[in-house]
Scaffold this motif. Structure first.
Motif, short mmCIF file in Angstrom:
data_model
loop_
_atom_site.label_atom_id
_atom_site.label_comp_id
_atom_site.label_asym_id
_atom_site.label_seq_id
_atom_site.Cartn_x
_atom_site.Cartn_y
_atom_site.Cartn_z
N ALA A 47 -7.70 -15.83 -27.97
CA ALA A 47 -9.01 -15.54 -28.40
C ALA A 47 -9.13 -16.61 -29.98
O ALA A 47 -10.57 -17.32 -30.14
N GLY A 48 -8.48 -16.64 -30.72
CA GLY A 48 -8.60 -17.18 -31.81
C GLY A 48 -8.72 -18.84 -31.57
O GLY A 48 -9.83 -19.20 -32.15
N GLU A 49 -8.04 -19.37 -30.87
CA GLU A 49 -8.58 -20.20 -30.40
C GLU A 49 -9.78 -21.13 -30.31
O GLU A 49 -10.39 -22.17 -30.11
N GLY A 50 -10.11 -19.99 -29.12
CA GLY A 50 -12.16 -20.33 -28.50
C GLY A 50 -12.54 -20.17 -29.85
O GLY A 50 -13.86 -20.05 -29.39
N SER A 51 -12.26 -19.52 -31.05
CA SER A 51 -13.64 -18.84 -31.53
C SER A 51 -13.69 -20.09 -32.94
O SER A 51 -12.84 -21.24 -33.14
N PHE A 52 -14.78 -19.78 -33.86
CA PHE A 52 -15.24 -20.36 -34.68
C PHE A 52 -13.79 -20.48 -36.07
O PHE A 52 -13.89 -21.97 -36.42
N PHE A 53 -12.67 -19.58 -35.72
CA PHE A 53 -11.38 -20.27 -36.48
C PHE A 53 -10.41 -21.25 -35.92
O PHE A 53 -9.71 -21.38 -37.09
N HIS A 54 -10.35 -21.23 -34.80
CA HIS A 54 -9.97 -22.59 -34.12
C HIS A 54 -8.34 -21.74 -34.50
O HIS A 54 -7.44 -22.18 -34.41
N GLY A 55 -8.07 -20.21 -34.47
CA GLY A 55 -6.53 -20.04 -34.27
C GLY A 55 -6.74 -18.63 -34.71
O GLY A 55 -7.60 -17.93 -35.23
N LEU A 56 -5.53 -18.11 -34.80
CA LEU A 56 -5.50 -16.35 -35.00
C LEU A 56 -5.72 -16.50 -36.78
O LEU A 56 -5.48 -17.65 -37.55
N ALA A 57 -6.67 -15.06 -36.90
CA ALA A 57 -7.12 -15.49 -38.74
C ALA A 57 -6.68 -13.91 -39.25
O ALA A 57 -7.38 -12.97 -38.36
N ALA A 58 -6.29 -14.59 -40.64
CA ALA A 58 -6.09 -12.45 -41.50
C ALA A 58 -7.69 -12.02 -41.37
O ALA A 58 -8.30 -13.27 -41.84
N SER A 59 -7.84 -10.69 -41.19
CA SER A 59 -9.15 -9.80 -41.89
C SER A 59 -9.32 -10.41 -42.89
O SER A 59 -8.27 -10.25 -43.90
N GLY A 60 -10.69 -10.84 -43.37
CA GLY A 60 -11.05 -11.05 -45.23
C GLY A 60 -10.30 -9.54 -45.67
O GLY A 60 -10.00 -9.56 -46.36
N TRP A 61 -10.74 -8.59 -45.04
CA TRP A 61 -10.14 -7.56 -45.23
C TRP A 61 -8.98 -6.61 -45.78
O TRP A 61 -8.13 -6.68 -46.69
N LEU A 62 -7.69 -8.01 -44.99
CA LEU A 62 -6.48 -7.85 -44.90
C LEU A 62 -6.24 -8.81 -45.90
O LEU A 62 -5.61 -8.43 -47.54
N THR A 63 -7.27 -9.74 -46.42
CA THR A 63 -6.73 -10.81 -47.60
C THR A 63 -7.44 -9.93 -48.53
O THR A 63 -6.52 -10.25 -49.80
N ALA A 64 -7.93 -9.72 -48.57
CA ALA A 64 -8.84 -8.53 -49.84
C ALA A 64 -7.38 -7.86 -50.69
O ALA A 64 -7.13 -7.01 -51.63
N ALA A 65 -6.68 -6.84 -49.05
CA ALA A 65 -6.08 -6.01 -49.73
C ALA A 65 -4.16 -5.80 -49.85
O ALA A 65 -4.33 -5.96 -51.23
N ILE A 66 -4.52 -7.75 -49.86
CA ILE A 66 -3.18 -8.33 -50.53
C ILE A 66 -3.26 -9.34 -51.59
O ILE A 66 -2.75 -8.59 -52.39
#
Length: 151
Positions: A47-66
């Motif tokens: 699903a990520g490949e067919g999306s805006f991100f062209h692959g699996l992407a972390a949620s921005g909120w996961l990034t913010a938590a990290i």
């Protein structure tokens, strides 16, 4: 581990680099996505490949938590880093499985708190980088730091 810091220890222009880094895994991207941000590009590689991100992407909120984890480990505020509002939070590049994140934090403001006379407000700008040196998130946030106790 850094020493406990009080409001008086912070000054404009002061910089803190990450104590350590954090590597993001496929499993945590999917687990966080399932629990908190169930969008296809956070849950499934195809699903990520067919999306805006062209692959699996972390949620921005996961990034913010990290990024928060890296901030708290790098700046040890006496009593804990109490959030006092975000002025800016921007995700500038997708975080992918295997990305290793680090932060650079700069103090851009210090002032005494208006309502809590025993605290000051510290404003910081944080840049989060991946292993390629590309900024994946930038934020400007305020936190409360206690004034140093008097003897």
């Amino acid at each position: 581990m850094p020493k406990d810091l009080y409001f008086e220890d912070f000054h404009i222009g002061q910089k803190f680099d990450s104590i350590g880094t954090y590597t993001v895994t496929v499993a945590e991207i999917k687990e966080f996505g399932q629990k908190y941000d169930p969008q296809p590009f956070h849950l499934d590689e195809a699903a990520g490949e067919g999306s805006f991100f062209h692959g699996l992407a972390a949620s921005g909120w996961l990034t913010a938590a990290i990024v928060m984890r890296l901030r708290v480990l790098s700046i040890k505020v006496s009593g804990g880093m109490i959030g006092a509002g975000a002025e800016e939070m921007r995700w500038t590049e997708a975080v992918r499985p295997g990305d290793t994140l680090r932060t650079e934090i700069e103090v851009i403001g210090v002032r005494y708190a208006r309502t809590r006379k025993d605290y000051g407000v510290v404003t910081t700008r944080t840049l989060a980088y991946n292993q390629h040196g590309r900024v994946v998130m930038r934020s400007t946030v305020n936190f409360l730091a206690p004034l140093r106790p008097t003897a």
